[in-house]
Design a protein around this motif. Sequence first.
Motif, PDB file in Angstrom:
ATOM      1  N   PHE A   1      14.761  38.022  17.793  1.00  0.00           N
ATOM      2  CA  PHE A   1      14.450  37.946  17.242  1.00  0.00           C
ATOM      3  C   PHE A   1      14.282  39.606  16.737  1.00  0.00           C
ATOM      4  O   PHE A   1      14.435  40.763  17.001  1.00  0.00           O
ATOM      5  CB  PHE A   1      12.945  37.549  17.680  1.00  0.00           C
ATOM      6  CG  PHE A   1      12.691  38.844  18.174  1.00  0.00           C
ATOM      7  CD1 PHE A   1      10.762  39.668  17.705  1.00  0.00           C
ATOM      8  CD2 PHE A   1      12.596  39.297  19.115  1.00  0.00           C
ATOM      9  CE1 PHE A   1      10.627  40.502  18.017  1.00  0.00           C
ATOM     10  CE2 PHE A   1      12.388  39.904  20.123  1.00  0.00           C
ATOM     11  CZ  PHE A   1      11.156  40.735  19.939  1.00  0.00           C
ATOM     12  N   ARG A   2      13.441  39.529  15.540  1.00  0.00           N
ATOM     13  CA  ARG A   2      13.488  41.263  15.177  1.00  0.00           C
ATOM     14  C   ARG A   2      12.420  41.463  14.108  1.00  0.00           C
ATOM     15  O   ARG A   2      11.451  40.506  13.270  1.00  0.00           O
ATOM     16  CB  ARG A   2      14.713  41.503  13.917  1.00  0.00           C
ATOM     17  CG  ARG A   2      14.931  41.108  12.725  1.00  0.00           C
ATOM     18  CD  ARG A   2      15.705  41.478  11.973  1.00  0.00           C
ATOM     19  NE  ARG A   2      16.214  40.779  11.017  1.00  0.00           N
ATOM     20  CZ  ARG A   2      15.741  41.613   9.745  1.00  0.00           C
ATOM     21  NH1 ARG A   2      14.836  42.544   9.999  1.00  0.00           N
ATOM     22  NH2 ARG A   2      15.983  40.734   8.172  1.00  0.00           N
TER      23      ARG A   2
ATOM     24  N   PHE B   1      17.421  29.376  12.064  1.00  0.00           N
ATOM     25  CA  PHE B   1      17.118  30.979  12.086  1.00  0.00           C
ATOM     26  C   PHE B   1      16.493  30.787  10.848  1.00  0.00           C
ATOM     27  O   PHE B   1      16.377  29.945  10.316  1.00  0.00           O
ATOM     28  CB  PHE B   1      18.177  31.814  11.189  1.00  0.00           C
ATOM     29  CG  PHE B   1      17.856  33.125  10.405  1.00  0.00           C
ATOM     30  CD1 PHE B   1      17.378  34.123  11.881  1.00  0.00           C
ATOM     31  CD2 PHE B   1      17.280  33.159   9.153  1.00  0.00           C
ATOM     32  CE1 PHE B   1      17.324  35.752  10.374  1.00  0.00           C
ATOM     33  CE2 PHE B   1      16.730  34.144   8.985  1.00  0.00           C
ATOM     34  CZ  PHE B   1      16.359  35.949   9.631  1.00  0.00           C
ATOM     35  N   THR B   2      14.927  31.733  10.945  1.00  0.00           N
ATOM     36  CA  THR B   2      13.285  31.246  10.281  1.00  0.00           C
ATOM     37  C   THR B   2      12.731  33.358  10.349  1.00  0.00           C
ATOM     38  O   THR B   2      12.925  33.832  11.575  1.00  0.00           O
ATOM     39  CB  THR B   2      12.172  30.502  10.958  1.00  0.00           C
ATOM     40  OG1 THR B   2      12.663  29.405  11.304  1.00  0.00           O
ATOM     41  CG2 THR B   2      11.934  30.606   9.936  1.00  0.00           C
ATOM     42  N   ASP B   3      12.625  33.422   9.253  1.00  0.00           N
ATOM     43  CA  ASP B   3      12.561  35.036   8.703  1.00  0.00           C
ATOM     44  C   ASP B   3      11.078  34.297   8.467  1.00  0.00           C
ATOM     45  O   ASP B   3      10.072  33.080   7.582  1.00  0.00           O
ATOM     46  CB  ASP B   3      13.178  35.580   8.049  1.00  0.00           C
ATOM     47  CG  ASP B   3      12.789  35.021   6.572  1.00  0.00           C
ATOM     48  OD1 ASP B   3      13.103  33.686   6.399  1.00  0.00           O
ATOM     49  OD2 ASP B   3      13.632  35.801   5.476  1.00  0.00           O
TER      50      ASP B   3
ATOM     51  N   TRP C   1       8.118  38.571  11.253  1.00  0.00           N
ATOM     52  CA  TRP C   1       9.321  38.264  11.888  1.00  0.00           C
ATOM     53  C   TRP C   1      10.000  37.808  11.565  1.00  0.00           C
ATOM     54  O   TRP C   1       9.616  36.845  10.891  1.00  0.00           O
ATOM     55  CB  TRP C   1       9.129  38.886  13.693  1.00  0.00           C
ATOM     56  CG  TRP C   1       8.252  37.864  14.361  1.00  0.00           C
ATOM     57  CD1 TRP C   1       6.511  37.446  13.965  1.00  0.00           C
ATOM     58  CD2 TRP C   1       8.441  36.815  14.983  1.00  0.00           C
ATOM     59  NE1 TRP C   1       6.220  36.171  14.178  1.00  0.00           N
ATOM     60  CE2 TRP C   1       7.202  35.236  15.031  1.00  0.00           C
ATOM     61  CE3 TRP C   1       9.631  36.511  15.641  1.00  0.00           C
ATOM     62  CZ2 TRP C   1       7.430  34.520  15.836  1.00  0.00           C
ATOM     63  CZ3 TRP C   1       9.596  35.012  16.690  1.00  0.00           C
ATOM     64  CH2 TRP C   1       9.084  34.220  16.706  1.00  0.00           C
ATOM     65  N   ALA C   2      11.426  37.472  12.356  1.00  0.00           N
ATOM     66  CA  ALA C   2      12.362  36.940  12.592  1.00  0.00           C
ATOM     67  C   ALA C   2      12.943  36.467  13.577  1.00  0.00           C
ATOM     68  O   ALA C   2      13.156  37.124  14.296  1.00  0.00           O
ATOM     69  CB  ALA C   2      13.534  37.133  10.753  1.00  0.00           C
TER      70      ALA C   2
ATOM     71  N   ARG D   1       8.268  34.956  10.110  1.00  0.00           N
ATOM     72  CA  ARG D   1       6.748  34.278  10.697  1.00  0.00           C
ATOM     73  C   ARG D   1       6.095  35.262  10.334  1.00  0.00           C
ATOM     74  O   ARG D   1       6.076  36.568  10.664  1.00  0.00           O
ATOM     75  CB  ARG D   1       7.635  33.885  11.698  1.00  0.00           C
ATOM     76  CG  ARG D   1       8.081  32.946  11.754  1.00  0.00           C
ATOM     77  CD  ARG D   1       9.375  32.180  13.270  1.00  0.00           C
ATOM     78  NE  ARG D   1      10.394  32.191  13.718  1.00  0.00           N
ATOM     79  CZ  ARG D   1      10.966  31.031  14.466  1.00  0.00           C
ATOM     80  NH1 ARG D   1      10.373  31.579  15.488  1.00  0.00           N
ATOM     81  NH2 ARG D   1      11.619  30.606  14.475  1.00  0.00           N
TER      82      ARG D   1
ATOM     83  N   GLN E   1      10.230  42.238  10.742  1.00  0.00           N
ATOM     84  CA  GLN E   1      10.413  42.664   9.727  1.00  0.00           C
ATOM     85  C   GLN E   1       9.067  43.636   9.046  1.00  0.00           C
ATOM     86  O   GLN E   1       9.600  44.743   8.203  1.00  0.00           O
ATOM     87  CB  GLN E   1      10.233  41.276   8.751  1.00  0.00           C
ATOM     88  CG  GLN E   1      11.542  40.197   9.077  1.00  0.00           C
ATOM     89  CD  GLN E   1      11.800  39.657   8.300  1.00  0.00           C
ATOM     90  OE1 GLN E   1      10.743  38.574   8.620  1.00  0.00           O
ATOM     91  NE2 GLN E   1      12.714  38.808   7.623  1.00  0.00           N
TER      92      GLN E   1
END
Length: 120
Positions: A61-62, A92-94, A83-84, A96, A64
């Motif tokens: 995860f990262r 993959f989901t960004d 976050w993603a 969030r 954003q």
Amino acid sequence: MIQQSLETAWPADLPATDDRELLAAGRALLRADATGAGRAKWPDIFPDSDQVTPAFATARFRIQAAIARRAGSPDKAVVHLVWAGIDRGGTFTDLRITDWHFTRTTSKKGAATWTPQPRT
């Protein structure tokens, strides 16, 4: 871009030291929540931290964007994180969104700290 949008929509209202402390705690809590790693540091937030990592944990995860702001009173704050992540199945989901709420507590020695509140 996301960071700038958050800051424009929700202007800063905390002292810089509180902002830094809250952002560091919020990021660490998100990492523990999203990956399962480090949950033992917050037993009130993650009471089952001694168990295996939850099946929903993200493999990667990262963050954003992140901001910390007052939440109704000087002794309450919220850290808003966007976050993603990639789950263990590779999805993959960004964008969030996770919010962590904090209350300022003061020790008997007079030191103030921000304490994360369990989700309700």
